[in-house]
Scaffold this motif. Structure first.
Motif, PDB file in Angstrom:
ATOM      1  N   GLY A 189      36.125  10.331 -13.111  1.00 53.23           N
ATOM      2  CA  GLY A 189      35.005   9.470 -13.444  1.00 53.23           C
ATOM      3  C   GLY A 189      34.759   8.193 -12.887  1.00 53.23           C
ATOM      4  O   GLY A 189      33.916   7.654 -12.210  1.00 53.23           O
ATOM      5  N   ASN A 190      35.897   7.410 -13.099  1.00 50.16           N
ATOM      6  CA  ASN A 190      36.082   5.998 -12.568  1.00 50.16           C
ATOM      7  C   ASN A 190      36.019   6.087 -10.996  1.00 50.16           C
ATOM      8  O   ASN A 190      35.148   5.139 -10.321  1.00 50.16           O
ATOM      9  N   PHE A 191      36.636   6.977 -10.359  1.00 50.19           N
ATOM     10  CA  PHE A 191      36.434   7.167  -8.667  1.00 50.19           C
ATOM     11  C   PHE A 191      34.971   7.285  -8.434  1.00 50.19           C
ATOM     12  O   PHE A 191      34.558   6.535  -7.515  1.00 50.19           O
ATOM     13  N   ALA A 192      34.415   8.073  -9.304  1.00 46.64           N
ATOM     14  CA  ALA A 192      32.847   8.427  -8.898  1.00 46.64           C
ATOM     15  C   ALA A 192      32.095   7.150  -8.874  1.00 46.64           C
ATOM     16  O   ALA A 192      31.086   6.874  -8.247  1.00 46.64           O
ATOM     17  N   VAL A 193      32.063   6.607 -10.133  1.00 43.26           N
ATOM     18  CA  VAL A 193      31.403   5.374 -10.384  1.00 43.26           C
ATOM     19  C   VAL A 193      31.654   4.167  -9.280  1.00 43.26           C
ATOM     20  O   VAL A 193      30.803   3.640  -9.017  1.00 43.26           O
ATOM     21  N   ILE A 194      32.997   4.022  -9.061  1.00 41.10           N
ATOM     22  CA  ILE A 194      33.225   2.887  -7.748  1.00 41.10           C
ATOM     23  C   ILE A 194      32.559   3.285  -6.674  1.00 41.10           C
ATOM     24  O   ILE A 194      31.944   2.568  -5.929  1.00 41.10           O
ATOM     25  N   GLY A 195      33.083   4.519  -6.281  1.00 42.75           N
ATOM     26  CA  GLY A 195      32.454   5.088  -5.021  1.00 42.75           C
ATOM     27  C   GLY A 195      31.023   5.104  -4.717  1.00 42.75           C
ATOM     28  O   GLY A 195      30.283   4.762  -3.949  1.00 42.75           O
ATOM     29  N   GLY A 196      30.425   5.730  -6.015  1.00 41.61           N
ATOM     30  CA  GLY A 196      28.889   5.711  -5.833  1.00 41.61           C
ATOM     31  C   GLY A 196      28.141   4.320  -5.894  1.00 41.61           C
ATOM     32  O   GLY A 196      27.119   4.055  -5.413  1.00 41.61           O
ATOM     33  N   VAL A 256      27.149   7.765  -9.534  1.00 42.13           N
ATOM     34  CA  VAL A 256      27.327   7.150 -10.509  1.00 42.13           C
ATOM     35  C   VAL A 256      27.215   7.875 -11.904  1.00 42.13           C
ATOM     36  O   VAL A 256      27.947   7.729 -12.660  1.00 42.13           O
ATOM     37  N   ILE A 257      26.082   8.527 -11.843  1.00 45.04           N
ATOM     38  CA  ILE A 257      25.545   9.306 -13.137  1.00 45.04           C
ATOM     39  C   ILE A 257      26.497  10.262 -13.360  1.00 45.04           C
ATOM     40  O   ILE A 257      27.164  10.822 -14.643  1.00 45.04           O
ATOM     41  N   LEU A 258      26.857  11.322 -12.405  1.00 39.33           N
ATOM     42  CA  LEU A 258      28.024  12.446 -12.661  1.00 39.33           C
ATOM     43  C   LEU A 258      29.155  11.527 -13.091  1.00 39.33           C
ATOM     44  O   LEU A 258      30.081  12.349 -13.906  1.00 39.33           O
ATOM     45  N   GLY A 259      29.776  10.424 -12.400  1.00 34.98           N
ATOM     46  CA  GLY A 259      30.852   9.905 -12.791  1.00 34.98           C
ATOM     47  C   GLY A 259      30.892   9.464 -14.184  1.00 34.98           C
ATOM     48  O   GLY A 259      31.921   9.610 -15.007  1.00 34.98           O
ATOM     49  N   SER A 260      29.730   8.796 -14.592  1.00 37.17           N
ATOM     50  CA  SER A 260      29.514   8.564 -15.869  1.00 37.17           C
ATOM     51  C   SER A 260      29.644   9.811 -16.894  1.00 37.17           C
ATOM     52  O   SER A 260      30.207   9.629 -17.922  1.00 37.17           O
ATOM     53  N   ALA A 261      29.135  10.753 -16.690  1.00 38.56           N
ATOM     54  CA  ALA A 261      29.403  11.948 -17.317  1.00 38.56           C
ATOM     55  C   ALA A 261      30.684  12.210 -17.682  1.00 38.56           C
ATOM     56  O   ALA A 261      31.226  12.796 -18.811  1.00 38.56           O
ATOM     57  N   SER A 289      28.820   1.031 -23.004  1.00 44.69           N
ATOM     58  CA  SER A 289      28.602   0.390 -21.715  1.00 44.69           C
ATOM     59  C   SER A 289      28.267   1.377 -20.786  1.00 44.69           C
ATOM     60  O   SER A 289      27.735   0.972 -19.710  1.00 44.69           O
ATOM     61  N   ILE A 290      28.424   2.610 -20.613  1.00 45.50           N
ATOM     62  CA  ILE A 290      28.032   3.665 -19.638  1.00 45.50           C
ATOM     63  C   ILE A 290      26.640   3.758 -19.573  1.00 45.50           C
ATOM     64  O   ILE A 290      26.256   3.488 -18.198  1.00 45.50           O
ATOM     65  N   PRO A 291      25.860   3.900 -20.508  1.00 42.62           N
ATOM     66  CA  PRO A 291      24.465   3.890 -20.001  1.00 42.62           C
ATOM     67  C   PRO A 291      23.929   2.823 -19.568  1.00 42.62           C
ATOM     68  O   PRO A 291      23.106   2.647 -18.659  1.00 42.62           O
ATOM     69  N   VAL A 292      24.311   1.598 -20.072  1.00 37.84           N
ATOM     70  CA  VAL A 292      24.019   0.175 -19.630  1.00 37.84           C
ATOM     71  C   VAL A 292      24.298   0.078 -17.809  1.00 37.84           C
ATOM     72  O   VAL A 292      23.703  -0.053 -17.050  1.00 37.84           O
ATOM     73  N   GLY A 293      25.469   0.677 -17.572  1.00 36.93           N
ATOM     74  CA  GLY A 293      25.880   0.596 -16.311  1.00 36.93           C
ATOM     75  C   GLY A 293      25.178   1.703 -15.255  1.00 36.93           C
ATOM     76  O   GLY A 293      24.728   1.441 -14.171  1.00 36.93           O
ATOM     77  N   MET A 294      24.698   2.654 -15.950  1.00 38.08           N
ATOM     78  CA  MET A 294      23.922   3.746 -15.231  1.00 38.08           C
ATOM     79  C   MET A 294      22.408   3.261 -15.006  1.00 38.08           C
ATOM     80  O   MET A 294      21.818   3.261 -13.857  1.00 38.08           O
ATOM     81  N   VAL A 295      22.132   2.523 -15.887  1.00 35.50           N
ATOM     82  CA  VAL A 295      20.721   1.765 -15.753  1.00 35.50           C
ATOM     83  C   VAL A 295      20.841   0.585 -14.788  1.00 35.50           C
ATOM     84  O   VAL A 295      19.901   0.574 -13.941  1.00 35.50           O
ATOM     85  N   LEU A 296      21.575  -0.134 -14.631  1.00 39.01           N
ATOM     86  CA  LEU A 296      21.835  -1.041 -13.655  1.00 39.01           C
ATOM     87  C   LEU A 296      21.957  -0.698 -12.313  1.00 39.01           C
ATOM     88  O   LEU A 296      21.614  -1.062 -11.209  1.00 39.01           O
ATOM     89  N   SER A 297      22.843   0.551 -12.105  1.00 37.91           N
ATOM     90  CA  SER A 297      23.123   1.206 -10.885  1.00 37.91           C
ATOM     91  C   SER A 297      21.698   1.503 -10.402  1.00 37.91           C
ATOM     92  O   SER A 297      21.297   1.553  -9.199  1.00 37.91           O
TER      93      SER A 297
END
Length: 155
Positions: free
Chosen positions: A83-90, A99-104, A142-150
């Motif tokens: 998940g972290n790899f996907a969030v950073i890469g996305g 980012v959304i898939l990584g967040s899941a 913090s996860i949905p906050v990060g998704m919205v910011l992304s």
């Protein structure tokens, strides 16, 4: 004579988290002088989320190891790091769906971590357990906050 060494999921989390803190520091050292726009975010994310949070989760698993089986620990480890790899890469690529898939995956890892805490005898360890659960809730919020910011950033 070769021996088979078994690495626990808690040890893997602590080692990987500590390595992420070091990598985050190196990213900060490199991206600052190069003035890379997302460098400070990547460094902070590596240190705090991939690193410190994972060390805390690994330490909690080690501390309360009798409460859970090994398999969920490896699922937690894998989902957290994938998940972290996907969030950073996305985030770096500007691809919100990644980012959304990584967040899941991160949410799934946090659910596993929280479910393990339900099997812990709270009487002798109430304060550390409450502190750990608060950390898990902070991460989950913090996860949905990060998704919205992304999503806002990549529109």
């Amino acid at each position: 004579m070769a021996t088979s060494a078994s690495v626990s999921s808690s040890a893997a989390m602590r080692f990987t988290g500590a390595a992420a803190v070091v990598v985050g520091g190196l990213v900060a050292a490199v991206t600052g002088p190069l003035e890379l726009s997302k460098g400070s975010w990547a460094a902070a994310y590596l240190v705090l989320v991939v690193g410190v949070a994972q060390v805390a989760m690994g330490s909690a698993r080690q501390h309360w190891r009798k409460a859970g089986r090994a398999a969920p620990g490896w699922w937690q480890f894998g989902l957290w790091n994938l998940g972290n790899f996907a969030v950073i890469g996305g985030t770096l690529a500007g691809v919100t769906i990644v980012v959304i898939l990584g967040s899941a995956a991160l949410v799934a890892a946090l659910v596993i971590a929280f479910l393990v805490t339900l099997r812990i005898d709270t009487a002798p360890r109430r304060v550390p357990l409450i502190a750990y659960r608060i950390l898990l809730v902070i991460l989950a919020v913090s996860i949905p906050v990060g998704m919205v910011l992304s999503a806002i950033r990549n529109v």
